[in-house]
Design a protein around this motif. Structure first.
Motif, short mmCIF file in Angstrom:
data_model
loop_
_atom_site.label_atom_id
_atom_site.label_comp_id
_atom_site.label_asym_id
_atom_site.label_seq_id
_atom_site.Cartn_x
_atom_site.Cartn_y
_atom_site.Cartn_z
N CYS B 183 0.84 -1.19 0.00
CA CYS B 183 0.00 0.00 0.00
C CYS B 183 0.88 1.25 0.00
O CYS B 183 2.11 1.16 0.02
CB CYS B 183 -0.96 -0.01 1.20
SG CYS B 183 -0.23 0.48 2.78
N ARG B 185 1.42 3.37 2.29
CA ARG B 185 2.23 3.49 3.51
C ARG B 185 3.42 2.53 3.51
O ARG B 185 4.41 2.79 4.20
CB ARG B 185 1.38 3.20 4.75
CG ARG B 185 0.45 4.33 5.14
CD ARG B 185 -0.27 3.98 6.45
NE ARG B 185 -1.41 4.87 6.64
CZ ARG B 185 -1.35 6.02 7.34
NH1 ARG B 185 -0.23 6.40 7.91
NH2 ARG B 185 -2.43 6.77 7.45
N CYS B 186 3.31 1.41 2.80
CA CYS B 186 4.48 0.52 2.69
C CYS B 186 5.61 1.24 1.97
O CYS B 186 6.78 1.08 2.33
CB CYS B 186 4.12 -0.74 1.90
SG CYS B 186 2.95 -1.83 2.72
N CYS B 276 3.76 -2.38 8.50
CA CYS B 276 2.97 -1.28 7.93
C CYS B 276 1.78 -0.95 8.84
O CYS B 276 1.08 -1.84 9.33
CB CYS B 276 2.47 -1.66 6.54
SG CYS B 276 1.42 -0.39 5.81
N CYS B 279 -1.47 -2.13 6.31
CA CYS B 279 -1.74 -3.41 5.65
C CYS B 279 -1.06 -4.60 6.30
O CYS B 279 -1.14 -5.71 5.77
CB CYS B 279 -1.40 -3.33 4.16
SG CYS B 279 0.37 -3.36 3.81
ZN LIG Z 1 1.08 -1.15 3.70
#
Ligand SMILES: [Zn+2]
Ligand SMILES: [Zn+2]
Lengths: 105, 310, 310, 105
Positions: B183, B185-186, B276, B279
């Motif tokens: 995602c 944020r990853c 994360c 996710c």
């Molecule tokens: Zn993520």
């Protein structure tokens, strides 16, 4: 081991504005850091900040001794997270790209 | 009721014939497009061309979300709007254009900016989301909502002479499932410093640059929607057999730079991050934290000036 | 008459503000765009998006040439047309869309297919030409006419899931001048066998694929039109100084392939061919041979079935 | 000199349809032609026609012992005309791309 190492460094996504508005640079830097260890990406970042960056806004490039959030580092066209991040030891001829994320639309 | 003899209507064979005859789409893919519901968040420089080509391709339901009105300074790049529709809400303006291009699509207008409170309920009505917004605040919110509702996200951005595109949560899997794609944020666990974020209004934008990225978003959406379980034989890798690996999928970032050589570059990024916030199994972001409004995306991104959420 | 105080009108600063503020365009570049006359040959899958972004950017005069009428099967990719304008001539249909996007552009309609007899006289009215056609016959004719009239040519094509783009005769120089960029005949001295040529009708085409190529044509046109004598400092090569070489310029082919990895590839091609039939000192193609109709492009390309010249 | 040479060969622009609808191939071919000369691109083209191409429409790929008009040959991402065309002697690991020109719009 030779005293210096030749690298290609590229800045994109607006970061080139911090480096004399030039995207692509061929640099020659010491092959080991002040502590005598082989030059890694962490040392490259410090070296660029001290030697190549003319812009005074250092915090637009580094934060807490690493690249600031929102900058991707690519080593030979792969995300540095796949290569060991800051600990990756640079090889002669390596191409390191610093990409600032864009947000416009 | 009589069973339908043909899976598509007669005019659909004519309208979509040029893509129907290709093995990469075919009747199967056209029916998947017809049954698909795609949400476009932001009907600006990216959203206008993306919407045009998705409507053209015959996506069944197209959602348009934007709280802004059309300005004259938009028109050099926001090609679904028009001079006569300056001051009209962008979803309304774009819909007039899209209706005239393809009246057989079901258009939903969401005439407001996305908020954490509304995101889950709206995203659940769609199969795939395009992030065509212009601020980190909305990029984190859209990614989080896509993870929580299990939607693949086609995210693009552009500024000045450059653009970037990435397909996230592809394939879509619940938090903690390493076989889902990463995602936002990853890739970007921390938001950029607010003072490093330039908008198109501040930094400028060349129309075809954001246009190319928007059209490519439509293409990636069509690829995801029409993909069969197995990739077509003419796929991308150097492998000589068609073995599919069960390895954690990585994301690919496409970068475009008008004055660079080469103009386009594709870079393999990482897979899901084990820690994360959105996710992973350790995710701290929940439906509850979004709908209750307890997650403050504006504060997270450290916006120094008040901004509209979108 | 009073001297004009501002080089642009007030509404132009507003409409084009997002590109004006960029150093790559600036007031200088905007004035060049405003004074430029661009001809788009073919108002189909490539010509529609190219026209939209060139009109948006404020090109002063935009010529549209096409003898075809809009068909329903065009609409999945030809985003300047509309369902209500099926059966209308394509230049007329596109102009209705473009007028509503930017009424301040001067639009010229050429409601017919290009012929060798007309090419020279029409091309002389423009500064730059976009080849948005779909057959080798027209590609050779357009390239020859660009060499004879000294115009840079932005040529693109697309089929199925792939696209190609090349900027030819850039910089434009007379036949025999090795400092001009190569022409289409330099790259492809002999036409392909007629049976190897597939049209979008026969082979199919994915809308966003041809869309991306058309938007990129608009971008290359804007780059050529706004370029200063010296390239901007942030240009493409690895060189550390700004030395400009007087070497014979080469062409670069951009290739796009939807399902390939990477999707985009840029390849350096050759410079002008010393024995090119069109752009060399030994050129056999003259204004006279075009206007008299003595050059038979259809026979040259070995078309087995009668085709419309365009 | 080893008896064989490993190459990457790619077909695009529709040519892949003539080669089992697969774009990318890793091939191992003899390192010298039947006359004992080092394998060059001319020999590669003949070899591909005889060994990799299942489609009977040979004239869609070769004509008069070279690639047909409308096909560009790229050697390591450069036009083969910059490399000596058919006389270029292949090196292990070379990447040769055959591109058919598109005409649609
Ligand atoms: Zn993520
Ligand atoms: Zn030539």
């Amino acid at each position: 081991m030779p005293d210096t190492i030749d690298l290609k460094v590229e800045f994109t996504g607006g970061l080139e504005l911090l480096f004399s508005n030039q995207r692509k640079h061929r640099i020659t830097m010491p092959s080991s850091n002040p502590k005598g260890r082989p030059a890694n990406v962490a040392y490259l970042i410090t070296w660029l900040c001290d030697n190549l960056m003319k812009d005074p806004r250092k915090d637009m490039f580094v934060l807490d001794d690493s690249v600031r959030p929102g900058i991707l580092v690519l080593i030979n066209d792969a995300d540095w997270e796949l290569e060991g991040e800051e600990k990756y030891e640079l090889q002669p001829g390596d191409e390191v790209v610093f990409v600032s994320t864009l947000h416009g639309g | 009721a009589q069973p339908r003899r043909w899976p598509l209507e007669k005019h659909e064979y004519k309208r979509y014939g040029r893509q129907l005859i290709m093995p990469e789409v075919g009747l199967h893919g056209q029916l998947r497009l017809k049954n698909a519901r795609v949400l476009i968040v932001g009907v600006g420089g990216l959203g206008c061309p993306a919407a045009a080509y998705l409507a053209g391709a015959g996506v069944g339901t197209l959602g348009l979300m934007d709280g802004d009105t059309v300005e004259e300074s938009n028109l050099h790049r926001q090609i679904a709007h028009s001079t006569a529709r300056v001051d009209m809400n962008k979803t309304q303006s774009a819909m007039e254009y899209l209706q005239s291009l393809n009246p057989h699509v079901n258009y939903n207008r969401h005439e407001f900016h996305l908020t954490p409170q509304k995101a889950i309920q709206i995203f659940e009505q769609y199969d795939l989301v395009l992030d065509c917004t212009d601020h980190p605040t909305s990029r984190y919110l859209i990614s989080d909502a896509c993870i929580l509702t299990g939607k693949t996200l086609v995210s693009a951005s552009a500024l000045k002479t450059e653009g970037q595109l990435i397909v996230l949560n592809n394939p879509p899997r619940p938090p903690g499932d390493a076989l889902g794609g990463p995602c936002y944020r990853c890739i970007f666990p921390k938001p950029p410093p607010a003072e490093s974020v330039l908008s198109c209004g501040e930094g400028g934008i060349l129309g075809p640059v954001v246009g190319v990225m928007g059209v490519l978003q439509a293409l990636e959406a069509i690829k995801v929607l029409t993909a069969r379980a197995q990739r077509p034989a003419n796929g991308g890798d150097w492998s000589t057999n068609g073995a599919t690996s069960e390895a954690a999928p990585k994301a690919t970032l496409l970068m475009f730079s008008t004055y660079n050589t080469p103009q386009f570059r594709s870079v393999r990024l990482r897979s899901r991050r084990a820690d994360c916030a959105a996710c992973s199994a350790q995710s701290t972001i929940s439906r509850q934290s979004l709908t209750s409004g307890s997650l403050d995306y504006v504060a997270f991104c450290g916006a120094t000036a008040p901004i509209n959420l979108l």
